[in-house]
Design a protein around this motif. Structure first.
Motif, PDB file in Angstrom:
ATOM      1  N   GLU A 127       0.447  -0.763   0.591  1.00 26.33           N
ATOM      2  CA  GLU A 127       0.118  -0.177  -0.134  1.00 26.33           C
ATOM      3  C   GLU A 127       0.845   1.249   0.240  1.00 26.33           C
ATOM      4  OE1 GLU A 127      -2.722  -0.509   3.719  1.00 26.33           O
ATOM      5  OE2 GLU A 127      -3.183  -1.670   2.627  1.00 26.33           O
ATOM      6  N   PRO A 128       1.348   1.298  -1.120  1.00 27.85           N
ATOM      7  CA  PRO A 128       2.322   3.172  -0.756  1.00 27.85           C
ATOM      8  C   PRO A 128       1.726   4.448  -0.673  1.00 27.85           C
ATOM      9  CG  PRO A 128       1.066   2.140  -3.371  1.00 27.85           C
ATOM     10  CD  PRO A 128       0.734   1.629  -2.724  1.00 27.85           C
ATOM     11  N   GLY A 129       2.534   4.842  -0.012  1.00 23.87           N
ATOM     12  CA  GLY A 129       1.857   6.742   0.605  1.00 23.87           C
ATOM     13  C   GLY A 129       2.257   7.260  -0.948  1.00 23.87           C
ATOM     14  N   GLU A 130       2.458   8.666  -0.368  1.00 19.91           N
ATOM     15  CA  GLU A 130       2.684   9.694  -1.547  1.00 19.91           C
ATOM     16  C   GLU A 130       4.500   9.459  -1.499  1.00 19.91           C
ATOM     17  OE1 GLU A 130       3.062  14.448  -2.129  1.00 19.91           O
ATOM     18  OE2 GLU A 130       2.710  14.046   0.148  1.00 19.91           O
ATOM     19  N   THR A 131       4.430   9.697  -3.903  1.00 22.68           N
ATOM     20  CA  THR A 131       5.569   9.794  -4.181  1.00 22.68           C
ATOM     21  C   THR A 131       6.108  10.331  -4.168  1.00 22.68           C
ATOM     22  OG1 THR A 131       5.027   7.133  -5.785  1.00 22.68           O
ATOM     23  CG2 THR A 131       6.495   8.152  -6.255  1.00 22.68           C
ATOM     24  N   VAL A 132       7.010  10.679  -3.750  1.00 22.68           N
ATOM     25  CA  VAL A 132       8.591  11.463  -4.437  1.00 22.68           C
ATOM     26  C   VAL A 132       9.152  11.181  -5.743  1.00 22.68           C
ATOM     27  CG1 VAL A 132       9.948  12.933  -3.372  1.00 22.68           C
ATOM     28  CG2 VAL A 132       8.423  12.720  -2.263  1.00 22.68           C
ATOM     29  N   GLU A 133       9.514  12.430  -7.087  1.00 22.82           N
ATOM     30  CA  GLU A 133       9.768  11.978  -8.053  1.00 22.82           C
ATOM     31  C   GLU A 133      11.086  13.129  -7.654  1.00 22.82           C
ATOM     32  OE1 GLU A 133       7.927  11.982 -11.435  1.00 22.82           O
ATOM     33  OE2 GLU A 133       6.024  10.763 -10.723  1.00 22.82           O
ATOM     34  N   HIS A 134      12.789  12.818  -8.233  1.00 26.19           N
ATOM     35  CA  HIS A 134      14.094  13.087  -7.850  1.00 26.19           C
ATOM     36  C   HIS A 134      14.681  12.762  -9.541  1.00 26.19           C
ATOM     37  CE1 HIS A 134      16.803  16.373  -7.789  1.00 26.19           C
ATOM     38  NE2 HIS A 134      17.142  15.836  -7.179  1.00 26.19           N
ATOM     39  N   GLU A 135      15.229  13.104 -10.223  1.00 25.42           N
ATOM     40  CA  GLU A 135      16.155  12.982 -11.082  1.00 25.42           C
ATOM     41  C   GLU A 135      16.416  11.028 -11.169  1.00 25.42           C
ATOM     42  OE1 GLU A 135      19.479  14.352 -10.375  1.00 25.42           O
ATOM     43  OE2 GLU A 135      19.043  15.891 -10.184  1.00 25.42           O
ATOM     44  N   SER A 193       9.883   7.321  -4.889  1.00 23.87           N
ATOM     45  CA  SER A 193      10.498   7.086  -2.997  1.00 23.87           C
ATOM     46  C   SER A 193       8.722   6.903  -3.013  1.00 23.87           C
ATOM     47  CB  SER A 193      11.033   7.633  -2.338  1.00 23.87           C
ATOM     48  OG  SER A 193      11.425   9.088  -2.436  1.00 23.87           O
ATOM     49  N   TYR A 194       8.391   5.901  -1.822  1.00 27.88           N
ATOM     50  CA  TYR A 194       6.628   5.970  -1.445  1.00 27.88           C
ATOM     51  C   TYR A 194       6.997   5.159  -0.292  1.00 27.88           C
ATOM     52  CZ  TYR A 194       6.094   2.000  -4.022  1.00 27.88           C
ATOM     53  OH  TYR A 194       6.267   0.713  -5.018  1.00 27.88           O
ATOM     54  N   PRO A 195       6.695   5.698   0.879  1.00 31.03           N
ATOM     55  CA  PRO A 195       6.149   4.949   1.778  1.00 31.03           C
ATOM     56  C   PRO A 195       5.226   3.892   2.002  1.00 31.03           C
ATOM     57  CG  PRO A 195       5.119   6.930   2.315  1.00 31.03           C
ATOM     58  CD  PRO A 195       6.252   6.920   1.135  1.00 31.03           C
ATOM     59  N   TRP A 196       5.953   2.487   2.176  1.00 36.65           N
ATOM     60  CA  TRP A 196       4.692   1.146   2.941  1.00 36.65           C
ATOM     61  C   TRP A 196       4.154   0.952   4.249  1.00 36.65           C
ATOM     62  CZ3 TRP A 196       5.472  -3.818   3.853  1.00 36.65           C
ATOM     63  CH2 TRP A 196       6.835  -3.638   4.095  1.00 36.65           C
ATOM     64  N   GLN A 197       3.414   0.352   4.193  1.00 38.95           N
ATOM     65  CA  GLN A 197       2.552  -0.153   5.762  1.00 38.95           C
ATOM     66  C   GLN A 197       4.308  -0.078   6.535  1.00 38.95           C
ATOM     67  OE1 GLN A 197       2.628  -2.050   2.083  1.00 38.95           O
ATOM     68  NE2 GLN A 197       0.924  -3.270   3.097  1.00 38.95           N
TER      69      GLN A 197
END
Length: 258
Positions: A198-206, A210-214
């Motif tokens: 269950e992914p949290g908010e995704t962060v993108e860079h270059e 990445s995203y948090p999960w449980q």
């Protein structure tokens, strides 16, 4: 053709053998003459053909064509005509050995390097080069082999599609792909999540997302690899149960099925 992959002193060792129906001296010239190397070797070669002689590599299309880059230079570390030639190419060690047979000679290539995840690329590339060598030697026509097909074959043979689980329960994949990272990134950016997460908010860079999960964090990154994009994936937390789900998803990505 035979191919084996081992580890020696912490480094990866790729060993390839090919039986050639040509005299040892003729093959030796193809291994050492810049004019003949131009017909099959992956780079143009300039070499001072003696022990401790300098060797340099350049590419016709300009890729990697920077002589100040140590990866494009090396040193002859063994020279015993017409039997043995060994030299460095950046951090890689290439050893070419010839031994006579009843109908020609046996060519053995031993490549020693640190990039184990790139081993399928190295193997596929050298097979294509050795096919070209046979043509340069004047042998019978060798059917063209598809690089991508060879690459994916050796991914499976060497087990390079398998991830690893660390002592802390996190998992890690490093997978060489045959498509450039610019083609792969849109697929990842559209959502790259294994079953059960269950992914949290995704962060993108270059070209990294990445995203948090449980129970931790998932990080996926792309960079240039040998022959295409290199994908790395890390999932922190107690992640071992997701190993197979990630492997299946990554293999679908590699097969361009996403």
């Amino acid at each position: 053709m035979t191919e084996t992959l081992t580890t020696e002193n912490g480094r990866t060792v790729l060993r390839m053998e090919r039986r050639l129906t040509h005299p040892q001296e003729k093959v030796w010239r193809a291994l050492t003459s810049p004019a003949e190397l131009a017909g099959w070797f992956p780079a143009a070669v300039e070499v001072d053909l003696r022990l401790d002689g300098a060797i340099s590599f350049t590419f016709p299309d300009g890729v990697g064509d920077f002589q100040e880059d140590p990866d494009n230079n090396g040193v002859v570390s063994a020279f015993e005509p017409p039997r043995l030639l060994e030299y460095t190419w950046g951090g890689e060690l290439l050893r070419w050995e010839l031994s006579p047979t009843d109908d020609g000679c046996l060519l053995t290539l031993t490549a020693t390097y640190d990039d184990r995840p790139g081993s399928a690329s190295y193997t596929a590339g050298w097979i294509i080069c050795l096919d070209a060598l046979e043509k340069v030697l004047g042998g019978s026509a060798v059917p063209a082999k598809d690089y991508a097909e060879l690459h994916e074959h050796f991914i499976k043979v060497y087990g390079l599609d398998q991830g690893v689980v660390a002592d802390d329960g996190s998992l890690h994949f490093e997978r060489q792909l045959v498509r450039p990272k610019e083609d792969v990134w849109p697929v990842l950016a559209a959502g790259f999540v294994a079953k059960g997460i269950e992914p949290g908010e995704t962060v993108e860079h270059e070209m990294t997302l990445s995203y948090p999960w449980q129970h931790g964090l998932v990080t996926v990154a792309l960079r240039d690899g040998n022959g295409g994009a290199r994908l790395t994936l890390t999932q922190t937390g107690p992640a071992a149960e997701y190993l197979e789900a990630w492997r299946e998803l990554i293999e679908r990505l590699a097969a361009d099925e996403l």
